[in-house]
Design an enzyme around this catalytic site. Structure first.
Site, PDB file in Angstrom:
ATOM      1  N   ASP A 474      -5.147  -3.468   0.358  1.00  0.00           N
ATOM      2  CA  ASP A 474      -4.382  -2.435  -0.356  1.00  0.00           C
ATOM      3  C   ASP A 474      -4.404  -2.683  -1.870  1.00  0.00           C
ATOM      4  O   ASP A 474      -4.786  -3.767  -2.334  1.00  0.00           O
ATOM      5  CB  ASP A 474      -2.939  -2.443   0.168  1.00  0.00           C
ATOM      6  CG  ASP A 474      -2.315  -1.067   0.178  1.00  0.00           C
ATOM      7  OD1 ASP A 474      -2.766  -0.203  -0.603  1.00  0.00           O
ATOM      8  OD2 ASP A 474      -1.364  -0.850   0.951  1.00  0.00           O
ATOM      9  N   ASP A 544      -1.340   8.232   2.222  1.00  0.00           N
ATOM     10  CA  ASP A 544      -0.112   7.793   2.903  1.00  0.00           C
ATOM     11  C   ASP A 544       0.601   8.974   3.547  1.00  0.00           C
ATOM     12  O   ASP A 544       1.549   8.783   4.302  1.00  0.00           O
ATOM     13  CB  ASP A 544       0.835   7.125   1.891  1.00  0.00           C
ATOM     14  CG  ASP A 544       0.534   5.646   1.735  1.00  0.00           C
ATOM     15  OD1 ASP A 544      -0.323   5.127   2.463  1.00  0.00           O
ATOM     16  OD2 ASP A 544       1.163   5.003   0.864  1.00  0.00           O
TER      17      ASP A 544
HETATM   18  C1  GLA Z   1       0.705   1.257   0.771  1.00  0.00           C
HETATM   19  C2  GLA Z   1      -0.154   1.680   1.942  1.00  0.00           C
HETATM   20  C3  GLA Z   1       0.705   1.831   3.173  1.00  0.00           C
HETATM   21  C4  GLA Z   1       1.409   0.529   3.461  1.00  0.00           C
HETATM   22  C5  GLA Z   1       2.207   0.083   2.254  1.00  0.00           C
HETATM   23  C6  GLA Z   1       2.760  -1.314   2.459  1.00  0.00           C
HETATM   24  O1  GLA Z   1       1.571   2.272   0.398  1.00  0.00           O
HETATM   25  O2  GLA Z   1      -0.859   2.846   1.668  1.00  0.00           O
HETATM   26  O3  GLA Z   1      -0.053   2.241   4.269  1.00  0.00           O
HETATM   27  O4  GLA Z   1       0.453  -0.444   3.808  1.00  0.00           O
HETATM   28  O5  GLA Z   1       1.422   0.075   1.076  1.00  0.00           O
HETATM   29  O6  GLA Z   1       3.507  -1.748   1.391  1.00  0.00           O
END
Ligand code: GLA
Length: 731
Positions: A474, A544
């Site tokens: 990420d 997301d």
């Molecule tokens: C980002 C990712 C999510 C999740 C969060 C965790 O927003 O896109 O899918 O993994 O971080 O903090």
């Protein structure tokens, strides 16, 4: 697709004779032809010694000959010839006002750069044309490769400094693509933001310049480094000439689309010129990112299918045989930071029960990570949540016949972390200035060797100590204060390029050390998706936003450029956190099954009926995933245009076609519009299998491909937010 033979030849203008052999040749005039798939790309050295576009479009007969190109006319004293000549790679000099490919400041203050043909080399699949400045020892190798199947051209350039002193590159591109002069071009691209990525835009190309870009340090979702250009038309999904281009670079980037003084269109791309420079020492070379360009005469849909094919067969790790995506479970939306051994084990049991193949534990497992305020940088297992380390959980996951995946965000640090307390100098910053936080975190300066080595070593250790099949990598903020204080002042801005190179290097080294490891590129959703990162990661997280209706729009935008083979999509809770929209479990599954299926819901809340329905859906998905992930995608009805959305995927062997149909809302008694399938064999017989929903009761069980494509099929969808899925199997 028919595998067409391809070749690169150079033709001497005197004799117009083909020469197939490679080697290095010095001669004043040259024409070079590249053929791949159904595309021909021809460039030549013009009467002024510049490298000039001659033709880019549908494949021409091999017997077609080309003459030496002539440089453009000087329109007036206001537009010198350099502005009307379609140069493939041009320095900033000779009165150039359109986008240069290279702009340099020399230590003596001189900034003039005029590149002329020096020599070229050809080999079976490549062409390199070396250009040199008219007086200084600066060489630019303009590099081409054509993909034999799709005809997608890969451009790049290598700048060599042999001047005896360092100089500063102020702007550099991988090269410029040229489209033939026309007045009715339209540009397709995407805009976006967090939870709203992949928003398709379309606009006429007028005089002047359109710049798509990221100034954020990484790819970003505000634009994506991909475009398509076609002639304005109402039916462009299936018909018409389309040129497309995409930059393989995960740092700040720009694509400039310029309609010049003679209505020629130039597309130039490279690292973003804003706040940019690269200090290149004597004897060093600067290699640009790859800039891909393609052509299809089968509309925007045909162009997308070519790109998908190229990505799967030539770009992804393990291409041409990347593994199919396993069905995964991810704990994020269920548990957020509240992960622990018991809770994750309980979820793993439930996930295995519905047929999940990979269990991924998300954020919260390391350091003092109980919220997004602390812990990033400290990649050791949290002893309270996992008193015996990760092994018991991983063993449990394996005993349930799933492999194990883990979330990491290695380029980031929370100020509240042991790492930051020890190394506050490791982040991007300007000395003595505030450090702007995003999600309570700062960006580690990967361009520093010690930071690069630390990140690599931490991840390597994590993978050595634990049996981890998959990393969700990420990256949850963009840059601010992009300073690199430890570097000499004149090299400060090298950070833009060196950061991204370091990121790629870490990915590559990890893959070499752990050849079975798979990696997902996630950046708070789809903020780091491009053809550069795709070469080093196995899948991407497009957004997301997991609202299954919003996903139809996001996924449509995504598939303009990127293959469903890497497009992760989870089934999550209803009502969705995004819009508070309620959606049936079936609808959520069918939406996610258009890509690489995952489940991200809180399984602890599911009923027995939910488990039964999920089991069935996942079983169906496994029977069609190869078609969805590898097949040809046809976007039959766009969610942007009405109440319906329909996609069809046809398997590579043509034996299976899978169709998903969604209805947003019924009104005024209107039935669902008839669906006309595509990509089938006219004369073959196909049997209909309805996996979800109902067809009109006079629908035949079997019919020819011609019938399904020209008579069409009526699906009975009524109400709000309904979905259906049917499969055609060739007999
Ligand atoms: C980002 C990712 C999510 C999740 C969060 C965790 O927003 O896109 O899918 O993994 O971080 O903090």
């Amino acid at each position: 697709m028919k595998h067409l033979t391809w070749f690169i030849v150079f033709i001497t203008t005197a004799a117009l004779a083909f020469q197939g052999s490679g080697g290095t040749t010095r001669a004043p005039q040259r024409v070079f032809r590249l053929d791949g798939g159904e595309v021909t790309y021809v460039v030549g050295v013009n009467d002024s010694g510049q490298l000039q576009m001659i033709y880019w479009g549908k494949r021409l007969p091999a017997s077609q000959e080309f003459t030496t190109p002539k440089s453009g006319q000087s329109l007036s004293s206001f537009d010198m010839s350099s502005n009307t000549t379609p140069q493939e790679f041009t320095g900033w000099g000779e009165g150039l006002y359109v986008e240069p490919d290279l702009k340099i400041t020399f230590p003596d203050g001189n900034r003039d750069l005029v590149l002329k043909y020096a020599y070229h080399t050809t080999s079976r699949d490549e062409l390199d044309v070396v250009m040199k400045d008219i007086s200084r020892e600066i060489y630019v190798k303009v590099q081409y490769h054509i993909d034999p199947t799709t005809g997608i051209v890969r451009r790049s350039a290598e700048v060599s400094n042999r001047t005896g002193t360092p100089f500063t590159i102020e702007q550099v591109a991988s090269g410029t693509y040229h489209l033939p002069r026309a007045t009715n071009y339209q540009l397709h691209y995407v805009t976006g933001r967090w939870a709203g990525e992949w928003d398709l835009q379309q606009q006429p190309i007028h005089g002047g310049k359109t710049v798509l870009e990221s100034r954020r340090g990484t790819t970003g979702s505000q634009n994506n480094p991909w475009i398509m250009i076609n002639h304005a038309s109402d039916h462009d999904e299936d018909q018409g000439d389309v040129w497309f281009a995409a930059l393989g670079w995960s740092g700040s980037w720009q694509i400039a689309i310029v309609q010049d003084a003679v209505k020629g269109v130039r597309v130039t791309a490279g690292p973003n010129a804003f706040d940019f420079s690269y200090y290149l020492k004597n004897g060093e070379t600067f290699q640009t990112p790859y800039f891909y360009g393609g052509f299809s005469d089968r509309g925007v849909g045909g162009a997308s299918r070519l790109l998908h094919r190229f990505e799967v067969d030539s770009l992804l790790p393990h291409a041409p045989h990347p593994k199919l995506r396993p069905v995964l479970y991810n704990s994020w939306e269920a548990t957020t930071f509240n992960v622990d051994e018991t809770g994750q084990m309980a979820l793993a049991e439930k996930a295995a029960d519905i047929g999940v193949e990979r269990f991924v534990m998300d954020d919260g497992w390391f350091g003092r990570r109980n919220s997004d305020h602390a812990g990033l940088g400290d990649w050791t297992v949290n002893p309270t949540k996992f008193p015996h380390g990760l092994k018991p959980l991983i063993d449990k996951v394996h005993s349930l016949h799933m492999d194990f995946g883990l979330w990491v965000e290695p380029e980031m640090v929370n100020p509240d972390s042991d790492l930051y307390r020890k190394h506050p100098e490791w982040v991007l910053n300007f000395k003595g200035r505030p450090r702007t936080e995003g999600r309570n975190q700062l960006v580690l300066n990967l361009a520093r060797e010690d930071v690069h080595d630390y990140v690599l070593q931490v991840l390597d250790k994590l993978l050595n100590d634990n049996d981890i099949a998959f990393l969700k990598w990420d990256y949850n903020r963009n840059w601010s204060e992009p300073g690199s204080p430890a570097a000499p002042a004149e090299q400060q801005k090298n950070v833009y390029v060196n950061f991204t190179r370091s990121y790629y290097d870490i990915l590559q080294k990890l893959r070499e050390k752990h050849p079975n490891l798979e990696i997902e590129s996630c950046s708070g959703g789809g903020s780091r998706v491009d053809l550069g990162v795709m070469h080093l990661t196995d899948e991407v997280w497009p957004s997301d936003n997991t609202d299954a209706y919003d996903r139809l729009l996001l996924q449509e935008g995504f598939t303009y450029a990127y293959t469903p083979a890497v497009m992760m999509a989870w089934v999550t809770e209803s009502p969705t956190w995004v819009n508070q929209r309620s959606l049936s479990l079936d609808y959520r599954f069918l939406s996610a099954m258009q890509g690489s299926l995952g489940v991200g819901a809180n399984l602890n809340k599911w009923t027995q009926e939910d488990f039964a329905a999920a089991r069935k859906m996942i079983e169906t998905y496994k029977s069609i995933r190869e078609t969805v992930q590898r097949g040809d995608l046809y976007r039959l009805m766009s969610p942007r245009e009405g109440e319906q959305s329909v996609t069809e995927s046809v398997s590579r062997d043509g034996k299976q076609a899978v169709t998903f149909a969604f209805l947003h809302s019924s009104s005024q008694l209107y039935p669902f519009p008839r669906i006309y399938l595509r990509g089938l064999d006219e004369n073959a017989t196909y049997t209909l299998r309805v996996a979800h929903g109902t067809m009109r009761d006079d629908t035949p069980q079997q019919a020819t491909g011609g019938y399904w494509m020209h008579h069409g099929i009526d699906v009975e969808l009524r109400g709000d937010l309904q979905a259906a899925m049917f499969i055609l199997d060739r007999q």
